[in-house]
Design a protein around this motif. Structure first.
Motif, PDB file in Angstrom:
ATOM      1  N   ALA A  34      65.925  12.147  -3.159  1.00 44.48           N
ATOM      2  CA  ALA A  34      65.862  13.065  -4.828  1.00 44.48           C
ATOM      3  C   ALA A  34      66.518  14.696  -4.629  1.00 44.48           C
ATOM      4  O   ALA A  34      67.766  14.621  -5.942  1.00 44.48           O
ATOM      5  CB  ALA A  34      64.843  13.172  -5.767  1.00 44.48           C
ATOM      6  N   ALA A  35      66.244  15.240  -3.631  1.00 42.02           N
ATOM      7  CA  ALA A  35      66.458  16.670  -3.206  1.00 42.02           C
ATOM      8  C   ALA A  35      68.049  16.713  -3.252  1.00 42.02           C
ATOM      9  O   ALA A  35      68.921  16.925  -4.177  1.00 42.02           O
ATOM     10  CB  ALA A  35      66.293  17.492  -2.678  1.00 42.02           C
ATOM     11  N   MET A  36      68.455  15.978  -2.267  1.00 46.55           N
ATOM     12  CA  MET A  36      69.671  15.654  -2.156  1.00 46.55           C
ATOM     13  C   MET A  36      70.804  15.170  -3.225  1.00 46.55           C
ATOM     14  O   MET A  36      71.691  15.154  -3.780  1.00 46.55           O
ATOM     15  CB  MET A  36      70.166  14.615  -1.061  1.00 46.55           C
ATOM     16  CG  MET A  36      69.220  15.459   0.378  1.00 46.55           C
ATOM     17  SD  MET A  36      70.191  17.384   1.221  1.00 46.55           S
ATOM     18  CE  MET A  36      72.176  16.280   0.938  1.00 46.55           C
ATOM     19  N   ALA A  39      71.540  17.437  -5.405  1.00 47.01           N
ATOM     20  CA  ALA A  39      72.529  18.555  -4.766  1.00 47.01           C
ATOM     21  C   ALA A  39      73.772  17.980  -4.832  1.00 47.01           C
ATOM     22  O   ALA A  39      74.829  18.442  -5.138  1.00 47.01           O
ATOM     23  CB  ALA A  39      72.500  18.677  -2.665  1.00 47.01           C
ATOM     24  N   LEU A  40      73.976  16.500  -4.930  1.00 45.38           N
ATOM     25  CA  LEU A  40      75.445  15.697  -4.934  1.00 45.38           C
ATOM     26  C   LEU A  40      75.847  15.962  -7.060  1.00 45.38           C
ATOM     27  O   LEU A  40      76.946  16.317  -6.951  1.00 45.38           O
ATOM     28  CB  LEU A  40      75.106  13.979  -4.332  1.00 45.38           C
ATOM     29  CG  LEU A  40      75.378  13.746  -3.519  1.00 45.38           C
ATOM     30  CD1 LEU A  40      74.896  12.698  -3.473  1.00 45.38           C
ATOM     31  CD2 LEU A  40      76.795  13.437  -3.037  1.00 45.38           C
ATOM     32  N   GLU A  41      74.787  16.166  -7.502  1.00 43.31           N
ATOM     33  CA  GLU A  41      75.397  16.231  -8.991  1.00 43.31           C
ATOM     34  C   GLU A  41      75.604  17.332  -8.775  1.00 43.31           C
ATOM     35  O   GLU A  41      76.471  17.769  -9.687  1.00 43.31           O
ATOM     36  CB  GLU A  41      74.278  16.060  -9.516  1.00 43.31           C
ATOM     37  CG  GLU A  41      74.276  14.568  -9.863  1.00 43.31           C
ATOM     38  CD  GLU A  41      72.364  14.437 -10.646  1.00 43.31           C
ATOM     39  OE1 GLU A  41      72.234  14.760 -11.428  1.00 43.31           O
ATOM     40  OE2 GLU A  41      72.596  13.307 -10.905  1.00 43.31           O
ATOM     41  N   LEU A  53      79.170  16.212   0.913  1.00 44.45           N
ATOM     42  CA  LEU A  53      77.928  15.766   0.444  1.00 44.45           C
ATOM     43  C   LEU A  53      77.631  14.423  -0.204  1.00 44.45           C
ATOM     44  O   LEU A  53      77.286  13.509   0.760  1.00 44.45           O
ATOM     45  CB  LEU A  53      76.588  16.381  -0.691  1.00 44.45           C
ATOM     46  CG  LEU A  53      77.209  17.616  -0.353  1.00 44.45           C
ATOM     47  CD1 LEU A  53      76.754  18.450  -2.037  1.00 44.45           C
ATOM     48  CD2 LEU A  53      75.571  17.910   0.141  1.00 44.45           C
ATOM     49  N   ALA A  54      79.240  13.595   0.143  1.00 43.73           N
ATOM     50  CA  ALA A  54      79.774  11.911  -0.084  1.00 43.73           C
ATOM     51  C   ALA A  54      78.976  11.648   1.092  1.00 43.73           C
ATOM     52  O   ALA A  54      78.868  10.415   0.998  1.00 43.73           O
ATOM     53  CB  ALA A  54      80.922  12.511  -0.562  1.00 43.73           C
ATOM     54  N   ILE A  55      80.294  12.455   2.214  1.00 40.06           N
ATOM     55  CA  ILE A  55      79.763  11.737   3.381  1.00 40.06           C
ATOM     56  C   ILE A  55      77.572  11.659   3.905  1.00 40.06           C
ATOM     57  O   ILE A  55      77.441  10.406   4.600  1.00 40.06           O
ATOM     58  CB  ILE A  55      80.301  12.606   4.516  1.00 40.06           C
ATOM     59  CG1 ILE A  55      81.894  12.119   4.777  1.00 40.06           C
ATOM     60  CG2 ILE A  55      80.148  12.043   6.094  1.00 40.06           C
ATOM     61  CD1 ILE A  55      82.994  13.013   5.491  1.00 40.06           C
ATOM     62  N   GLY A 250      76.354  26.321   1.025  1.00 40.63           N
ATOM     63  CA  GLY A 250      77.032  25.603   0.583  1.00 40.63           C
ATOM     64  C   GLY A 250      76.345  24.546   1.892  1.00 40.63           C
ATOM     65  O   GLY A 250      76.402  24.598   2.928  1.00 40.63           O
ATOM     66  N   ALA A 251      77.021  23.271   1.518  1.00 37.99           N
ATOM     67  CA  ALA A 251      76.794  21.892   2.221  1.00 37.99           C
ATOM     68  C   ALA A 251      77.369  21.811   3.450  1.00 37.99           C
ATOM     69  O   ALA A 251      78.862  22.183   3.319  1.00 37.99           O
ATOM     70  CB  ALA A 251      77.188  20.418   2.009  1.00 37.99           C
ATOM     71  N   MET A 252      76.915  22.202   4.814  1.00 37.88           N
ATOM     72  CA  MET A 252      77.468  22.598   6.290  1.00 37.88           C
ATOM     73  C   MET A 252      78.042  23.697   6.182  1.00 37.88           C
ATOM     74  O   MET A 252      79.446  24.399   6.479  1.00 37.88           O
ATOM     75  CB  MET A 252      79.036  21.311   6.353  1.00 37.88           C
ATOM     76  CG  MET A 252      78.192  19.664   6.567  1.00 37.88           C
ATOM     77  SD  MET A 252      77.274  19.899   7.933  1.00 37.88           S
ATOM     78  CE  MET A 252      76.171  19.157   7.204  1.00 37.88           C
ATOM     79  N   GLY A 253      78.054  24.840   5.098  1.00 37.80           N
ATOM     80  CA  GLY A 253      78.262  26.310   5.378  1.00 37.80           C
ATOM     81  C   GLY A 253      79.449  26.845   4.947  1.00 37.80           C
ATOM     82  O   GLY A 253      80.436  26.968   5.332  1.00 37.80           O
TER      83      GLY A 253
END
Ligand code: SF4
Length: 513
Positions: A34-36, A39-41, A53-55, A250-253
């Motif tokens: 749910a948390a991820m 994050a995607l949204e 995030l898509a990957i 952010g995702a992956m820095g």
């Protein structure tokens, strides 16, 4: 006192524990999903963070569908076990060990237990003090077993502060809640992409150094959406969630809106002379589950953190990597000119042969010639899960490992052996950046933890070298197809990581009060 007759049901206990390990390794709990999902949204579409995030979303789906490890680094298995009075904890420990061994054999766990003196991998995840098992007695009739699998990348970003102290960009942190707040913001900032952001913090305020870390890790057994019963800590958790997500790690820095998916804090009494803030940083691949077991039979009576009757919702909105048509195809051996044409932000698709190499291989190459010709090659910082099936090696999980560990070696290896591209995660430092520029090489960031996604890019294991270092540390010779990664350090002296660190440092400074 009731005599616990465990022996006759040993097998069912073990099977229940294998199921716990399998589900924990392959199926993220609903609160993390749910948390991820949020994050995607929230992330800005078409950015590098959104691509990452898509990957990640696709990887989460693949892991669950195929029962493969969400991430190849299945970490130091850490169990917290509650037993009724009378249960023999020694035999229960044996069942846990047997389950660990079986789950390793079937590729649900990577062999991760290394003798710290000899460097030898035990091959079965058993060894001195591994796995970690904490036993507690309780007055209930059932046994409860909780498990967290936390990999090395995020484990290395754990951090402990001793207040008062001085923090980068934030200045002095005093012995009060404001000082704690500064430490926690700093903890998110210092992880950058190396712990596979977006991450989550388990925190202990107080205690001593050793127990503080243990209590911090214990907070990872709370669901991400719960509310701290202590209103002071609940307020602090909410504040950290809000402020840390303005930092822009952010995702992956890669820079982006979502840096933190959870912050769980406990407080314990301390010595008057000490004021520790201990932080257990966990990555997005937040693997934590638990079971209740019938103490007589060993059967699972209930799951913790998941409802097996609930259908698991798909995370990914699309299949695979969002391609734009502007991707650059790289086919090793790669010419210097091709590399010099790349710049930070380009997306590449690698098709052809690559070699894995991480800590042991890098140290080895400093003193020994490589077992293969590395000119024009792609070197992948990866410790895969590989099984031998019908006499052939098969890769079961293969995401990137944290590259910064190779910083002391990478520049020399680039100069000596002509490697053209290094794939990893989290970026590398100034020495490597200078060598990339000098040699005409590039650093490619793959998406940390996306072990299933990348395993599907691997068509074949062509060979293995230095297998004496153990499966994760060996040099695997792989043939890949359309292996997607993002140029984050180019041959012109540009580093996305250095840029994000600077920008987020300024954002951190703005949160100083
Ligand atoms: S997702 Fe990243 S930090 Fe987490 S275990 Fe995997 S490689 Fe390590």
């Amino acid at each position: 006192m009731r005599e616990w007759n465990y022996g006759k049901n040993m097998n069912l206990f073990k099977e229940s524990l294998v199921e716990l390990i399998t589900q924990t390794s392959t199926n993220l709990p609903p609160d993390v999903r749910a948390a991820m999902g949020l994050a995607l949204e929230d992330e800005t579409p078409h950015t590098q963070a959104a691509q990452a995030l898509a990957i990640i979303a696709a990887n989460i789906d693949m892991a669950q569908a195929d029962e493969g490890p969400v991430c190849q680094d299945t970490g130091m298995p850490t169990f917290v076990v509650h037993t009724p009075v009378g249960v023999n904890q020694i035999t229960l420990k044996k069942a846990i060990h047997a389950a660990i061994e079986e789950a390793t054999k079937s590729g649900k766990l990577r062999p991760n237990s290394v003798d710290s003196l000899t460097g030898k991998n035990s091959g079965n995840n058993l060894g001195e003090e591994t796995p970690v098992i904490h036993f507690e007695q309780w007055e209930e009739d059932e046994i409860e077993v909780k498990l967290v699998l936390k990999g090395g990348g995020c484990e290395n970003k754990n951090i402990q502060y001793s207040l008062p102290c001085s923090l980068d960009h934030l200045g002095r942190a005093d012995r009060n809640l404001e000082g704690v707040r500064k430490c926690l913001l700093h903890a998110v900032w210092q992880a950058q992409g190396q712990g596979c952001a977006p991450g989550a913090l388990g925190v202990c305020i107080g205690s001593d150094r050793a127990h503080g870390y243990e209590l911090a890790k214990g907070q990872l057994f709370r669901t991400l959406d719960d509310v701290n019963p202590n209103p002071v800590l609940a307020r602090l958790e909410a504040e950290i969630m809000e402020e840390a997500n303005t930092l822009g790690v952010g995702a992956m820095g890669f820079g982006g809106k979502v840096s933190l998916i959870g912050c769980k804090i406990t407080a314990a009494n301390r010595l008057p002379a000490s004021f520790f803030v201990s932080v257990a940083y966990d990555c997005w691949a937040f693997r934590r589950l638990g079971v209740r077991l019938n103490a007589e039979t060993g059967a699972i009576t209930n799951w913790l953190f998941r409802d097996p009757k609930q259908q698991v919702r798909r995370m990914a909105k699309q299949e695979g990597f969002p391609l734009t048509g502007r991707e650059v195809v790289l086919r090793p051996p790669i010419a210097e000119e091709t590399i010099r044409n790349l710049k930070v932000g380009d997306v590449v698709l690698i098709t052809g042969e690559v070699f894995t190499g991480r800590d042991a291989v890098h140290a080895h190459l400093m003193k020994n010639a490589p077992p293969v010709d590395l000119r024009g090659s792609v070197l992948y910082h990866c410790g895969p899960v590989v099984l031998k099936q019908d006499g052939k090696w098969v890769v079961k999980a293969a995401g990137p490992t944290t590259s910064s560990r190779e910083e002391p070696y990478q520049a020399d290896i680039l100069r000596r052996y002509g490697v053209r591209a290094v794939i990893g995660k989290g970026g590398m430092g100034a020495k490597t950046l200078a060598a990339l520029q000098e040699c005409g090489a590039v650093y490619l960031n793959a998406i940390g933890g996306a072990a299933q996604f990348y395993a599907r890019s691997i068509e074949e294991v062509l060979d293995v070298h230095l297998i004496e270092f153990g499966i994760p540390e060996a040099m695997w010779h792989l043939r890949v197809k359309d292996f997607a990664a993002i140029v984050t350090m180019d041959a012109h002296g540009n580093s996305l990581h250095a840029g994000v660190e600077k920008e987020t440092g300024a954002a951190l400074a703005a949160l100083s009060r």
